[in-house]
Design a protein around this motif. Structure first.
Motif, PDB file in Angstrom:
ATOM      1  N   UNK A  56       0.824  -1.210   0.000  1.00 59.40           N
ATOM      2  CA  UNK A  56       0.000   0.000   0.000  1.00 59.40           C
ATOM      3  C   UNK A  56       0.863   1.266   0.000  1.00 59.40           C
ATOM      4  N   UNK A  57       1.934   1.224  -0.787  1.00 60.10           N
ATOM      5  CA  UNK A  57       2.798   2.387  -0.941  1.00 60.10           C
ATOM      6  C   UNK A  57       3.805   2.587   0.170  1.00 60.10           C
ATOM      7  N   UNK A  58       3.923   1.645   1.103  1.00 56.79           N
ATOM      8  CA  UNK A  58       4.869   1.773   2.213  1.00 56.79           C
ATOM      9  C   UNK A  58       5.930   0.689   2.113  1.00 56.79           C
ATOM     10  N   UNK A  59       7.190   1.074   2.348  1.00 57.54           N
ATOM     11  CA  UNK A  59       8.307   0.133   2.281  1.00 57.54           C
ATOM     12  C   UNK A  59       8.516  -0.487   3.655  1.00 57.54           C
ATOM     13  N   UNK A  60       8.400  -1.812   3.709  1.00 54.53           N
ATOM     14  CA  UNK A  60       8.410  -2.553   4.963  1.00 54.53           C
ATOM     15  C   UNK A  60       9.325  -3.769   4.853  1.00 54.53           C
ATOM     16  N   UNK A  61       9.509  -4.439   5.974  1.00 56.69           N
ATOM     17  CA  UNK A  61      10.262  -5.682   5.987  1.00 56.69           C
ATOM     18  C   UNK A  61       9.505  -6.684   6.856  1.00 56.69           C
ATOM     19  N   UNK A  62       9.334  -7.888   6.340  1.00 56.29           N
ATOM     20  CA  UNK A  62       8.661  -8.944   7.084  1.00 56.29           C
ATOM     21  C   UNK A  62       9.710  -9.963   7.508  1.00 56.29           C
ATOM     22  N   UNK A  72       6.204  -7.361  11.045  1.00 54.14           N
ATOM     23  CA  UNK A  72       6.256  -6.468   9.895  1.00 54.14           C
ATOM     24  C   UNK A  72       6.635  -5.081  10.393  1.00 54.14           C
ATOM     25  N   UNK A  73       7.788  -4.593   9.954  1.00 54.78           N
ATOM     26  CA  UNK A  73       8.331  -3.320  10.411  1.00 54.78           C
ATOM     27  C   UNK A  73       8.644  -2.414   9.230  1.00 54.78           C
ATOM     28  N   UNK A  74       8.793  -1.108   9.518  1.00 57.50           N
ATOM     29  CA  UNK A  74       9.317  -0.199   8.515  1.00 57.50           C
ATOM     30  C   UNK A  74      10.702  -0.643   8.105  1.00 57.50           C
ATOM     31  N   UNK A 125      12.092   4.801  21.745  1.00 52.29           N
ATOM     32  CA  UNK A 125      12.045   4.443  20.330  1.00 52.29           C
ATOM     33  C   UNK A 125      10.893   3.471  20.088  1.00 52.29           C
ATOM     34  N   UNK A 126       9.985   3.831  19.194  1.00 52.46           N
ATOM     35  CA  UNK A 126       8.930   2.907  18.744  1.00 52.46           C
ATOM     36  C   UNK A 126       8.928   2.952  17.223  1.00 52.46           C
ATOM     37  N   UNK A 127       9.455   1.909  16.643  1.00 53.14           N
ATOM     38  CA  UNK A 127       9.590   1.859  15.190  1.00 53.14           C
ATOM     39  C   UNK A 127       8.245   1.529  14.547  1.00 53.14           C
ATOM     40  N   UNK A 128       8.085   1.950  13.273  1.00 51.24           N
ATOM     41  CA  UNK A 128       6.875   1.623  12.523  1.00 51.24           C
ATOM     42  C   UNK A 128       6.668   0.113  12.492  1.00 51.24           C
ATOM     43  N   UNK A 129       5.457  -0.315  12.842  1.00 53.42           N
ATOM     44  CA  UNK A 129       5.131  -1.737  12.840  1.00 53.42           C
ATOM     45  C   UNK A 129       3.659  -1.903  12.486  1.00 53.42           C
ATOM     46  N   UNK A 130       3.327  -3.088  12.038  1.00 56.19           N
ATOM     47  CA  UNK A 130       1.935  -3.439  11.795  1.00 56.19           C
ATOM     48  C   UNK A 130       1.686  -4.845  12.329  1.00 56.19           C
TER      49      UNK A 130
END
Length: 437
Positions: A56-62, A72-74, A125-130
């Protein structure tokens, strides 16, 4: 030039056409999509190495930590922005290989080895996550505002079935907007033209089970029905018996699942009672890219040979490749999946739909756009869009009926026709025994 601002403003329909294909955060289309669960990758693909994904247009890493939990993080470490695609999988999370900052599956920084032992920096620190869940051989994520407490993951019926072998195939990445594909499945009529460009035959072993009495398949009689999960298109064809109809159903479950049943989805020459549940889902990458993840259920008694599942590896159809053909795809006719790709890609990455001239055969496409529009409106108003299931362990049952039915049992409406469970729809020999493995 227009004399007033009102005259220069886009119409409501033009605004809708601009909003529909958008998938990124902050867009009306993207915010609607973020109210649903989405596939990230197949479970079998996620081992001990992180995988970069764009969703959805966001660069992530699983990744899967040492305890087997997916996360799943930024993709960029918030320390110095190194890519976590090259991170190290640890027992309790994912470690950035540059300076050792480590994150758990909820984005919490749990270690900073180069900082003093008494440092509390990591607590800030709270990194982008889903949130992610693993079910049905798939890693799923929810990217909406409720990510701390998302709605339950709906279980798509095919992946929950235990009466056959489920096949999942990924890797088919398309370089155009996902709606080009979804609108294709709201447009059953195209199949009689596009997929009839090359005359096909059915395998000899199936010919005794084919209904040659069906004649009224072009122009295709169609009914379009809105359902709780999305919409379906139903074609009811006459047979040699006035009390028996041949029914074919294609369905769309919002916003990413397409469904059908049968060897070739009920188009000539396949008029058989073969109920091999099929379809798939879309992993939306961004506005101009998506990946198809196909799934099918093969039961004992289904026909398992003679048809290609997905695209040919050489990207060639069955038509002659002529030396003077300078198009990107040569000899592309003859393989339905390739035929769809060629024509959908030819529409453009994001077609300028304002240039279209819609006709009566486009009623399904019009219904899809209306449903998507309503979903965007609902999200903007703070409501759930169509197809969001709040019940735990909710099952997403989708109508894919394909085959012969008595007129007295025919139902064209939101209610599902009988599925292929309990042995329904298997091709059998004259003695009633199962024919195929």
């Amino acid at each position: 030039m227009p004399d007033t601002e009102a005259e220069s403003a886009p119409s409501a329909y033009q605004k809708l056409l601009d909003d529909l294909p958008r998938t990124g955060p902050g867009t009306r289309g993207g915010e609607m999509l973020r109210r649903y669960w989405h596939p990230v990758c197949l479970s079998a693909s996620l081992a001990d190495i992180p995988i970069a994904v764009r969703m959805l247009g966001e660069d992530l890493v699983v990744f899967r930590d040492g305890k087997g939990r997916p996360g799943l993080l930024g993709i960029h470490c918030p320390h110095r922005l190194a890519s976590l695609e090259y991170g190290q999988v640890m027992e309790d999370g994912l470690m950035c290989s540059y300076h050792g900052w480590r994150y758990d599956v909820k984005g919490r920084c749990i270690d900073q080895p180069l900082e003093p032992p008494d440092s509390t920096l990591k607590n800030n620190i709270r990194h982008l996550w889903y949130p992610v869940e693993e079910w049905g051989g798939v890693i799923w994520t929810y990217m909406g505002q409720e990510k701390e407490n998302p709605p339950p993951l709906p279980k798509i019926d095919v992946l929950a079935r235990t009466d056959g072998a489920v096949k999942l195939v990924d890797g088919d990445v398309r370089n155009y907007n996902y709606l080009n594909w979804m609108e294709n499945f709201a447009d059953m009529g195209h199949a009689t033209v596009l997929h009839g460009l090359v005359v096909r035959d059915i395998p000899e072993e199936l010919k005794p089970y084919n209904d040659y009495s069906i004649k009224n398949w072009t122009p295709l009689p169609l009914e379009h029905v809105e359902t709780d999960y999305g919409m379906k298109t139903v074609s009811v064809l006459d047979t040699g018996d006035p009390e028996i109809k041949f029914v074919n159903t294609w369905a769309l479950a919002m916003p990413i699942h397409w469904r059908f049943s049968g060897i070739r989805s009920g188009f000539p020459p396949d008029f058989t009672d073969e109920r091999q549940e099929g379809g798939g889902m879309i992993r939306i990458i961004d506005d101009t890219h998506f990946e198809l993840i196909r799934y099918s259920l093969t039961r004992k008694g289904n026909f398992t040979g003679g048809w290609l599942f997905g695209l040919p590896t050489d990207m060639k159809g069955t038509a002659e490749q002529k030396a003077h053909d300078n198009r990107k795809y040569k000899g592309w006719e003859g393989v339905p999946a390739l035929e769809d790709l060629v024509l959908q890609e030819s529409q453009g990455e994001i077609p300028d739909r304002r240039l279209e001239h819609l006709a009566s055969s486009d009623r399904g496409v019009i219904m899809l756009r209306r449903i998507w529009h309503k979903a965007m409106e609902d999200v903007a108003a703070g409501k759930d869009p169509k197809g969001v299931i709040r019940e735990a362990n909710g099952m997403l049952e989708v109508d894919t009926f394909h085959g012969h039915v008595k007129v007295s049992e025919l139902k064209i409406g939101p209610e599902n026709m009988p599925s292929s469970t309990e042995g329904r729809g298997l091709i059998r020999d004259k003695k009633g025994d199962l024919v195929f493995a």
